[in-house]
Design a protein around this motif. Structure first.
Motif, PDB file in Angstrom:
ATOM      1  N   SER B  82     -25.291  65.254 -15.629  1.00  0.00           N
ATOM      2  CA  SER B  82     -26.276  66.317 -15.859  1.00  0.00           C
ATOM      3  C   SER B  82     -27.669  65.723 -15.968  1.00  0.00           C
ATOM      4  CB  SER B  82     -25.964  67.076 -17.137  1.00  0.00           C
ATOM      5  OG  SER B  82     -24.684  67.628 -17.060  1.00  0.00           O
ATOM      6  N   ASP B 211     -24.907  72.527 -11.898  1.00  0.00           N
ATOM      7  CA  ASP B 211     -24.282  71.732 -12.954  1.00  0.00           C
ATOM      8  C   ASP B 211     -23.010  72.434 -13.414  1.00  0.00           C
ATOM      9  OD1 ASP B 211     -23.634  70.029 -14.929  1.00  0.00           O
ATOM     10  OD2 ASP B 211     -25.571  70.082 -15.959  1.00  0.00           O
ATOM     11  N   GLU B 212     -21.892  71.954 -12.938  1.00  0.00           N
ATOM     12  CA  GLU B 212     -20.597  72.554 -13.261  1.00  0.00           C
ATOM     13  C   GLU B 212     -20.637  74.073 -13.174  1.00  0.00           C
ATOM     14  OE1 GLU B 212     -18.797  70.950 -16.804  1.00  0.00           O
ATOM     15  OE2 GLU B 212     -20.124  69.221 -16.705  1.00  0.00           O
TER      16      GLU B 212
HETATM   17 MG   LIG Z   1     -23.106  67.821 -18.051  1.00  0.00          MG
END
Ligand SMILES: [Mg+2]
Ligand SMILES: Nc1ncnc2c1ncn2[C@@H]1O[C@H](COP(=O)(O)OP(=O)(O)OP(=O)(O)O)[C@@H](O)[C@H]1O
Lengths: 462, 290
Positions: B82, B211-212
């Protein structure tokens, strides 16, 4: 003294019940194969025993205190000779109060007659009896209650749930008391106000443009006009509140935005408590400041540009009131803005929005219900504020929307009406209750509006 | 590496990295295996180091993202995925203690250069977050938010057009076209995430960082987002962080494996998943760690 003795005894009995209940449950649990065989923890059984010992006894105690006075009174009066009892209600009341006064040692025996002295002895006797009986009964009830609870301790007794529901009831009765007292206050104000409206017509009060509550004490008194039109007071109140909010809302809100979004953590952790202390300064101090510094300053300033400004003005009072309210608005708004989740900030900043766009378009709309609520609370405070107005805006009930003139407000008039030396059922003093009632409705209205606004935005933003 | 050494790096809790299988790997001065550079690079990072206060979260990472490719970043929790992703559109600027050193370029332009404007940068490099975070506004307003800020529409009709195209591209249009004035927060989690994607592509970015994006979604919603990513790569360059190996294998052309703030290995997704060259990568993708 007496009351506290009973109280302490009761407390001691509760503590004893707690330990006995806990101990017994432990014994029973051990006998039944470990504490797991009990439904609840031993402390729960203890609490249950303590509550059973304490609550009924406490209830009895309170009821006793409530009726003791009137029962004793009727007993003592019944002991008086028939001709004394034949007096009027007021006279009998005075007579009785005198003998009680003697009994508790406040009045010299010289001023009483023989019957009174005798009755006062009776009074003491009855009181003594009542005291002892009270102590006895309360202890008895506590012991019986505790014993009953302890006797009921069994492995499958759900003491935990039992204690839980008793606590629910205690909490409920507390909130019930709060509601009840509020209702009582409103009703008592309402009844007095109704008495006022019997003397002065309600339309005169609500729509009259003249406020000068000078009632004649003697018939031939000069300068007693007695007009009770409340419009000038309402306008004065709203005027001062408006000035205050014009200062407090922008400054408070913007400093809240600065604190929550821009300021460094260090700055925030210092500034916020300081401003909150400022919110706790007694308003009379602000009143000083308004009357001695701000009002003359505004008058001089006005004169220098050729305006005539009264030495006590709505502007001065409103300004200082606004300053007083800034920390209030700021602190509430800051909490609310900070409570907007960070994911909202990230989303907006991630779209390329600047910080100020993010604040205007995302944070403020999301925080709006809370901010509106906070502002309306602040308005209620402004409307209810008395001290600053007394000191800086004067007492003259002039109907004007010019903030440079002296005006007065509802709360200030309530104070001046009640500090006079009029008898308590003259329209002048009763008018205070009518004003109180109006004040109540004004704040109620504000709250309704606040709720409405908050709900409307909720619908829009959730 | 011993347990004590691992503590010295201080970045990752032990159970996350599985110390028992890395005994002979020295992460401290490590050269990335594989080819981090591509010919048609859209974004290129060179020797990037990111610090949170004293703590270093990204260590000397160099990596390119090619034009119209999907690059996936995988690695154990806390390895800095991240952090690296967020430094690509300067979202780390928001965090006061975060410092980014090194060189990151978008189309050959230094995004941390003195003349760079984060407003324009973020319009070109959009972001979709782990948790769907629609604004508490209507669906329409959510999508129109970016175009409004950047002044992309000059009339109501143009804005309608942008909103519709974006929602169509995010394959959400059919589901919401009749309820555009309803709050975006009232949608299901999967719909919300697609709304966030629509919001991100409404400003026609060139790169989308994710991000995910599927970690809060069920398999069906995940499948839809993956399809979507596949379609989006025609127009956009995408970097996606994911914890799902299958997802990385399905959607991406290149895969980068991060570990303890280091870029361990990078290469064709197929190669990484079939023939990982580094033991750490192999352990991670075969689930043999810890
Ligand atoms: Mg992360
Ligand atoms: N705001 C922050 N302040 C301080 N340290 C941070 C911050 N954000 C991340 N870190 C640290 O940086 C390191 C990398 O974090 P990062 O969030 O990039 O990991 P990640 O690979 O995305 O993990 P995950 O898969 O769990 O999301 C971690 O050690 C973390 O503790």
């Amino acid at each position: 003294m007496q009351t506290s003795t009973v109280f302490l005894t009761l407390l001691a009995l509760c503590v004893v019940s707690f330990f006995v209940g806990r101990h017994k449950s432990r014994l029973i649990g051990m006998a039944g194969g470990g504490l797991q065989s009990l439904h609840s923890l031993p402390t729960h059984y203890g609490y249950m025993a303590a509550l059973w010992a304490g609550l009924p006894a406490l209830l009895l105690f309170v009821v006793w205190l409530a009726v003791e006075g009137s029962v004793v009174r009727s007993l003592v009066i019944a002991s008086l000779p028939a001709e004394v009892r034949a007096q009027g209600v007021d006279q009998l009341g005075l007579y009785y109060n005198q003998l009680v006064g003697h009994a508790v040692g406040n009045i010299e025996p010289a001023s009483l007659d023989a019957t009174q002295l005798a009755a006062s002895a009776v009074y003491n006797e009855v009181m003594n009896y009542s005291r002892n009986l009270k102590m006895l009964l309360v202890c008895l009830v506590a012991i019986i209650g505790g014993m009953l609870a302890v006797m009921r301790v069994k492995p499958d007794l759900r003491a935990r749930n039992h204690v839980e529901s008793i606590f629910t009831w205690i909490l409920f009765s507390c909130s019930f008391i709060a509601v009840l007292t509020t209702l009582g206050i409103v009703l008592s104000v309402l009844f007095e106000a109704i008495r006022f409206f019997q003397a002065i017509s309600i339309t005169d009060f609500l729509f009259g443009l003249q406020w000068s509550p000078q009632m004649a004490i003697r018939a031939d008194q000069v300068g007693a006009s007695g007009s009770f039109g409340f419009v000038p007071l309402l306008v004065g109140t709203l005027l001062i509140s408006a000035v205050a909010m014009l200062i407090a809302v922008p400054v408070g809100l913007m400093s809240a935005i600065y604190l929550s979004e821009y300021a460094s953590r260090r700055f925030r952790s210092i500034t916020k408590p300081v401003l909150e202390i400022l919110a706790g300064v007694p308003t009379v101090v602000y009143g000083f400041f308004a009357a001695l510094t701000v009002a003359p300053f505004i008058r001089n300033l006005g004169e220098s540009v050729g305006l005539s400004v009264a030495s006590e003005s709505a502007l001065a009072a409103g300004l200082v009131m606004g300053i007083m309210i800034i920390p209030f608005v700021m602190s509430l708004s800051d909490d609310i803005i900070s409570a907007v989740p960070d994911t909202m900030r990230e989303a907006s900043l991630g779209m390329g929005a600047t910080m100020s766009e993010t604040i205007r378009k995302v944070l403020l709309p999301a925080a709006l219900p809370g901010i509106v609520g906070g502002i309306l609370l602040a308005v209620s405070r402004a409307i209810g504020e008395t001290m600053i107005v007394v000191m800086a805006a004067g007492l003259s009930a002039k109907l004007t929307i010019n903030p440079l003139e002296a005006v007065t407000t509802i709360t200030v008039q309530i104070v001046t009406l009640l500090v006079g030396d009029q008898e308590f059922d003259s329209p002048k003093t009763l008018a205070a209750f009518a004003l109180g009632l109006v004040l109540f409705f004004v704040t109620l209205l504000l709250n309704v509006i606040a709720l409405y606004v908050v709900r409307k935005y909720r619908e829009q933003y959730e | 590496m011993t347990t004590a050494d691992a503590k010295a790096y201080g970045a990752v809790p032990q159970e996350a990295v599985g110390l028992d299988v890395q005994d002979h790997v020295d992460v401290a001065d490590y050269q990335t295996i594989g080819e981090p550079y591509v010919e048609n690079a859209k974004m290129s990072a060179r020797n990037v180091n990111v610090y949170y206060g004293e703590k270093q979260a990204i260590m000397d990472v160099s990596l390119d993202i090619g034009e119209n490719e999907v690059l996936s970043m995988i690695g154990p929790s806390g390895c800095g995925k991240s952090t690296f992703l967020r430094s690509l559109n300067r979202m780390n600027d928001i965090i006061p203690i975060c410092r980014v050193h090194g060189d990151i370029q978008l189309d050959g332009e230094d995004i941390y250069g003195s003349g760079q404007d984060t407003v324009l940068l973020r319009a070109r490099v959009g972001m979709v977050f782990q948790k769907p975070n629609p604004f508490p506004k209507s669906i329409y307003e959510n999508v129109a938010y970016g175009p409004r800020i950047h002044g992309l529409a000059h009339s109501k009709a143009e804005m309608d057009e942008i909103v519709e195209t974006s929602l169509r591209r995010a394959s959400l249009w059919e589901e919401v076209k009749d309820v555009l004035d309803q709050p975006g927060t009232g949608l299901s989690g999967g719909q919300q995430q697609r709304l966030c994607i629509a919001r991100a592509i409404a400003v026609s970015p060139e790169v989308i960082l994710m991000d995910e994006p599927c970690s809060a979604l069920d398999p069906i919603a995940t499948a839809r987002i993956e399809e979507l990513i596949d379609e989006l790569k025609e127009r956009f360059t995408i970097a996606i962080v994911t914890h799902s190996m299958q997802q990385a294998a399905r959607v991406s052309q290149r895969t980068a494996y991060f570990h303890l703030g280091k870029l361990i290995e990078v290469g064709d997704t197929k190669q990484i998943f079939t023939m990982p060259r580094h033991e750490l990568t192999e352990n991670y993708i075969t689930g043999r760690f810890g």
